[in-house]
Write a protein that holds these residues in place. Structure first.
Motif, PDB file in Angstrom:
ATOM      1  N   GLN A 128       0.837  -1.264   0.150  1.00  0.00           N
ATOM      2  CA  GLN A 128      -0.065   0.032  -0.073  1.00  0.00           C
ATOM      3  C   GLN A 128       0.794   1.418   0.085  1.00  0.00           C
ATOM      4  N   GLU A 129       2.068   1.214   0.829  1.00  0.00           N
ATOM      5  CA  GLU A 129       2.688   2.433   0.708  1.00  0.00           C
ATOM      6  C   GLU A 129       3.328   2.856  -0.698  1.00  0.00           C
ATOM      7  N   LEU A 130       3.708   1.909  -1.409  1.00  0.00           N
ATOM      8  CA  LEU A 130       4.489   2.041  -2.777  1.00  0.00           C
ATOM      9  C   LEU A 130       3.265   2.053  -3.677  1.00  0.00           C
ATOM     10  N   ALA A 131       2.056   1.965  -3.466  1.00  0.00           N
ATOM     11  CA  ALA A 131       1.039   1.971  -4.220  1.00  0.00           C
ATOM     12  C   ALA A 131       0.531   3.604  -4.251  1.00  0.00           C
ATOM     13  N   GLN A 132       0.644   4.134  -2.878  1.00  0.00           N
ATOM     14  CA  GLN A 132       0.317   5.348  -2.831  1.00  0.00           C
ATOM     15  C   GLN A 132       1.199   6.361  -3.193  1.00  0.00           C
ATOM     16  N   ALA A 133       2.544   5.876  -3.190  1.00  0.00           N
ATOM     17  CA  ALA A 133       3.760   6.697  -3.823  1.00  0.00           C
ATOM     18  C   ALA A 133       3.752   6.701  -5.269  1.00  0.00           C
ATOM     19  N   LEU A 134       3.355   5.554  -5.916  1.00  0.00           N
ATOM     20  CA  LEU A 134       3.133   5.666  -7.292  1.00  0.00           C
ATOM     21  C   LEU A 134       1.950   6.599  -7.926  1.00  0.00           C
ATOM     22  N   ARG A 135       0.824   6.331  -7.253  1.00  0.00           N
ATOM     23  CA  ARG A 135      -0.421   7.224  -7.535  1.00  0.00           C
ATOM     24  C   ARG A 135       0.105   8.743  -7.324  1.00  0.00           C
TER      25      ARG A 135
END
Length: 273
Positions: A128-135
């Motif tokens: 989730q942390e990486l997904a938020q950063a990519l978004r």
């Protein structure tokens, strides 16, 4: 007669006319915008019509004025996920950007891989942390999902391993109780089942021992008798760290009793002359 080009160097240095000519030539070069070979290659770039100083690379010690110019231009410092908190997409933060991330025409999958690898070099992160950063960086959701799935297959993303490391670190070094750690894991996107398995390492006995250590450390700096206000502060400290009320009360009560006994032993006996 000797040729003019054979004149001694000392004569040219001593000639006032030659000195004025050299100074005039230097001023002309500066006014024309020509830069001498070996000059500093750093230059300001344009951002929405405003002049922005270059972003800092790792270890870059810029003067305070450069940092102020950068903040005014809209390029902010790193946010919680390691990248720019605000500003135009693609703006470089303190940690720098890869070449693929600066290229607007780069393949989205390549950009997503570059961002994830850079963030994972700092510390382990949840999906989730990486997904938020990519978004936040404008990576399309389909490209982000492909990259995150691949990272999970090769073991670069492992929420269970992350949860286990997080529990041990936060309990041992920060003295947090199970409840506080569980809240942190939930915020980072770890599901309740995975978090529960990781928190099983911290049982009630471990919580009571850690709570007592925290109270004893505070009491070592306490001089004289402990009043009710000190006891309330100790209970508040344990509550903020996520310890249950029963564990907190037992730890404080036992610690205060031992502290009072130690003070009584240090007092002189009334039977002495």
């Amino acid at each position: 007669m000797p040729d003019a080009g054979d004149a001694p160097t000392t004569d040219r240095r001593r000639s006032p006319a030659g000195g004025r000519a050299r100074r005039a030539g230097a001023a002309g070069r500066e006014g024309s915008g020509d830069r001498p070979v070996g000059a500093d290659a750093e230059s300001d770039s344009l951002n929405g019509g405003g002049v922005v100083s270059r972003a800092a690379a790792p270890g870059d010690d810029r003067p305070a004025g450069g940092r102020r110019r950068q903040r005014r231009s809209g390029v902010d410092a790193d946010g919680p996920d390691g990248g720019p908190a605000r500003g135009r997409p693609g703006a470089r933060g303190r940690t720098g950007w890869g070449a693929a991330e600066r290229d607007d025409d780069a393949d989205p999958d390549s950009v997503a891989r570059s961002i994830c690898l850079r963030l994972l070099t700092d510390r382990a992160r949840t999906r989730q942390e990486l997904a938020q950063a990519l978004r936040k960086r404008g990576v399309p959701d389909d490209a982000a999902a492909r990259v995150l799935d691949r990272f999970g297959e090769v073991g670069l993303i492992d929420d269970a391993a992350f949860a286990g490391q997080w529990v041990r670190s936060r309990h041992t070094f920060r003295g947090l109780g199970r409840r506080a750690i569980a809240i942190e894991l939930r915020r980072k996107g770890v599901d309740d089942e995975t978090a529960g398995e990781a928190l099983a390492e911290v049982d009630q006995e471990a919580e009571e021992q850690r709570a007592r250590e925290l109270v004893d450390r505070k009491l070592r700096t306490q001089r004289g008798e402990v009043d009710e206000a000190v006891a309330r502060r100790l209970l508040g400290m344990l509550a903020r760290k996520g310890y249950p009320a029963g564990v907190a009360y037992r730890a404080v009560r036992e610690a205060l009793a031992e502290h009072a006994a130690e003070l009584a032993e240090q007092l002189p006996s009334g039977d002495e002359d």
